[in-house]
Design an enzyme around this catalytic site. Structure first.
Site, PDB file in Angstrom:
ATOM      1  N   ASN A   9      12.065  35.400 -29.757  1.00 39.85           N
ATOM      2  CA  ASN A   9      10.865  35.308 -28.922  1.00 39.85           C
ATOM      3  C   ASN A   9       9.747  34.759 -29.806  1.00 39.85           C
ATOM      4  O   ASN A   9       9.230  35.470 -30.653  1.00 39.85           O
ATOM      5  CB  ASN A   9      10.527  36.723 -28.397  1.00 39.85           C
ATOM      6  CG  ASN A   9       9.204  36.767 -27.667  1.00 39.85           C
ATOM      7  OD1 ASN A   9       8.604  35.734 -27.366  1.00 39.85           O
ATOM      8  ND2 ASN A   9       8.741  37.978 -27.376  1.00 39.85           N
ATOM      9  N   LYS A  11       6.814  33.886 -28.988  1.00 42.68           N
ATOM     10  CA  LYS A  11       5.465  34.287 -28.541  1.00 42.68           C
ATOM     11  C   LYS A  11       4.529  33.065 -28.554  1.00 42.68           C
ATOM     12  O   LYS A  11       4.969  31.950 -28.306  1.00 42.68           O
ATOM     13  CB  LYS A  11       4.953  35.440 -29.402  1.00 42.68           C
ATOM     14  CG  LYS A  11       5.951  36.597 -29.432  1.00 42.68           C
ATOM     15  CD  LYS A  11       5.405  37.863 -30.001  1.00 42.68           C
ATOM     16  CE  LYS A  11       6.490  38.930 -29.980  1.00 42.68           C
ATOM     17  NZ  LYS A  11       6.049  40.222 -30.489  1.00 42.68           N
ATOM     18  N   HIS A  97       8.047  41.986 -21.117  1.00 40.32           N
ATOM     19  CA  HIS A  97       7.744  42.259 -22.530  1.00 40.32           C
ATOM     20  C   HIS A  97       6.528  43.180 -22.604  1.00 40.32           C
ATOM     21  O   HIS A  97       5.608  43.060 -21.799  1.00 40.32           O
ATOM     22  CB  HIS A  97       7.480  40.944 -23.274  1.00 40.32           C
ATOM     23  CG  HIS A  97       7.418  41.144 -24.753  1.00 40.32           C
ATOM     24  ND1 HIS A  97       6.288  41.618 -25.374  1.00 40.32           N
ATOM     25  CD2 HIS A  97       8.357  41.001 -25.716  1.00 40.32           C
ATOM     26  CE1 HIS A  97       6.537  41.742 -26.673  1.00 40.32           C
ATOM     27  NE2 HIS A  97       7.785  41.371 -26.908  1.00 40.32           N
ATOM     28  N   GLU A  99       4.016  43.191 -24.375  1.00 41.41           N
ATOM     29  CA  GLU A  99       2.712  42.508 -24.460  1.00 41.41           C
ATOM     30  C   GLU A  99       2.260  42.046 -23.080  1.00 41.41           C
ATOM     31  O   GLU A  99       1.066  42.018 -22.789  1.00 41.41           O
ATOM     32  CB  GLU A  99       2.806  41.333 -25.450  1.00 41.41           C
ATOM     33  CG  GLU A  99       2.847  41.834 -26.891  1.00 41.41           C
ATOM     34  CD  GLU A  99       3.646  40.960 -27.849  1.00 41.41           C
ATOM     35  OE1 GLU A  99       3.892  39.775 -27.551  1.00 41.41           O
ATOM     36  OE2 GLU A  99       4.041  41.479 -28.916  1.00 41.41           O
ATOM     37  N   GLU A 169      12.721  47.820 -26.492  1.00 42.13           N
ATOM     38  CA  GLU A 169      11.762  47.517 -27.551  1.00 42.13           C
ATOM     39  C   GLU A 169      10.692  48.606 -27.582  1.00 42.13           C
ATOM     40  O   GLU A 169       9.732  48.547 -26.803  1.00 42.13           O
ATOM     41  CB  GLU A 169      11.080  46.169 -27.274  1.00 42.13           C
ATOM     42  CG  GLU A 169      12.038  45.002 -27.233  1.00 42.13           C
ATOM     43  CD  GLU A 169      11.331  43.689 -27.558  1.00 42.13           C
ATOM     44  OE1 GLU A 169      11.789  42.993 -28.465  1.00 42.13           O
ATOM     45  OE2 GLU A 169      10.319  43.374 -26.928  1.00 42.13           O
ATOM     46  N   GLY A 175       6.257  44.224 -34.155  1.00 43.72           N
ATOM     47  CA  GLY A 175       5.309  43.568 -35.051  1.00 43.72           C
ATOM     48  C   GLY A 175       4.669  44.501 -36.069  1.00 43.72           C
ATOM     49  O   GLY A 175       3.720  44.140 -36.749  1.00 43.72           O
ATOM     50  N   SER A 215      10.700  44.713 -34.907  1.00 45.82           N
ATOM     51  CA  SER A 215      10.818  44.586 -36.360  1.00 45.82           C
ATOM     52  C   SER A 215      12.264  44.469 -36.860  1.00 45.82           C
ATOM     53  O   SER A 215      12.611  45.011 -37.909  1.00 45.82           O
ATOM     54  CB  SER A 215      10.089  45.741 -37.062  1.00 45.82           C
ATOM     55  OG  SER A 215       8.697  45.685 -36.777  1.00 45.82           O
TER      56      SER A 215
END
Ligand code: PGA
Length: 256
Positions: A9, A11, A97, A99, A169, A175, A215
């Protein structure tokens, strides 16, 4: 048996030119250094979908989008639809996702609509679920994940569901450099597989790819991928360098 998948991904990283050179580099390494035993997916920003789908032709790499809108078409300035993604030659889309859930307030109900449209347009879906740190600290993670799974994908029919993969996730691991331990991840993956098995059948559950994300790096991938219910990874930061991404694909191939 579930398909094994390593997906990147990207992003909001890489201009068109940078995306093309990263894909070219990955394509060469995948051809020369991997055994072709797992599905490799890259999800660049949407402006690069068409060009990267062309570049990936004839290789084992699949290209995917990072999001799609939950309406077929209409007055939604700046958005892209599932049929547009499909028309670029891309064959995957990531939905839900964290985010998107966090910064764009996407709900499980909306995500079900996205998933339906993506499937209708022939796309394979990587549907993301996961709890925040406070939800885990309050011991709400099973409940949150159950709701995300039930509302987002278990409302699909069996045929639709065959185009779904799931990515667990944990938001606190994305991250941050902190990964869920292989045991923590396995516990949730088994829980998700069980939800699918109870709703559909154990065969359908066994055939569903459940990826881990948060991660994942070359040095922790093998241990995560060796867990019984982890069928691959959704990789953020480490998918932006061809060498790092290939090492993660190697880790997957080593445990197959
Ligand atoms: P990360 O991101 O690997 O950089 O933690 C994973 C993701 O957000 O899919």
């Amino acid at each position: 048996m579930a398909k094994k998948i390593v997906a990147g991904n990207w992003k909001m990283h890489k201009t068109l030119e940078e995306a093309q050179s990263l894909l070219t580099e990955i394509r060469g390494m995948v051809r020369d250094e991997t055994k072709g035993k797992c599905e490799v997916v890259v999800c660049p920003p949407s402006i690069a979908l068409h060009s990267l789908s062309r570049l990936a032709e004839g290789s084992q790499i699949k290209v995917g989008a990072q999001n799609c809108h939950h309406n077929e078409q209409g007055a939604f300035t700046g958005e892209i639809s599932a049929s547009m993604i499909s028309s670029t030659g891309a064959s995957y889309v990531i939905t839900g996702h964290s985010e998107r859930r966090q910064y764009f307030a996407e709900t499980n109900d909306e995500l079900l609509l996205k998933n339906r449209l993506a499937i209708k347009n022939g796309l394979n879906v990587i549907y993301c679920v996961g709890e925040t740190l406070s939800q885990r600290q309050n011991h709400e993670h099973f409940k949150i994940i159950q709701e995300q799974i039930e509302k987002g994908v278990l409302a699909l029919d069996r045929k639709e569901f065959s185009q779904i993969s799931i990515a667990y996730e944990p938001v606190w691991a994305i991250g941050t450099g902190v990964t869920a331990s292989p045991i923590e991840a396995q516990e949730i993956h088994a829980f998700i597989r069980n939800l699918i098995s109870n709703h559909f059948t154990s065969e359908i559950a066994d055939d569903t790819a459940i990826l881990y994300g948060g991660s994942v790096k070359a040095d922790n991938a093998k241990e995560l991928f060796s867990q019984k219910d982890i069928d691959g990874g959704l990789i953020g930061g480490a998918s932006l360098k061809a060498r790092d991404f290939i090492e993660i694909i190697h880790a997957m191939e080593q445990v197959l």
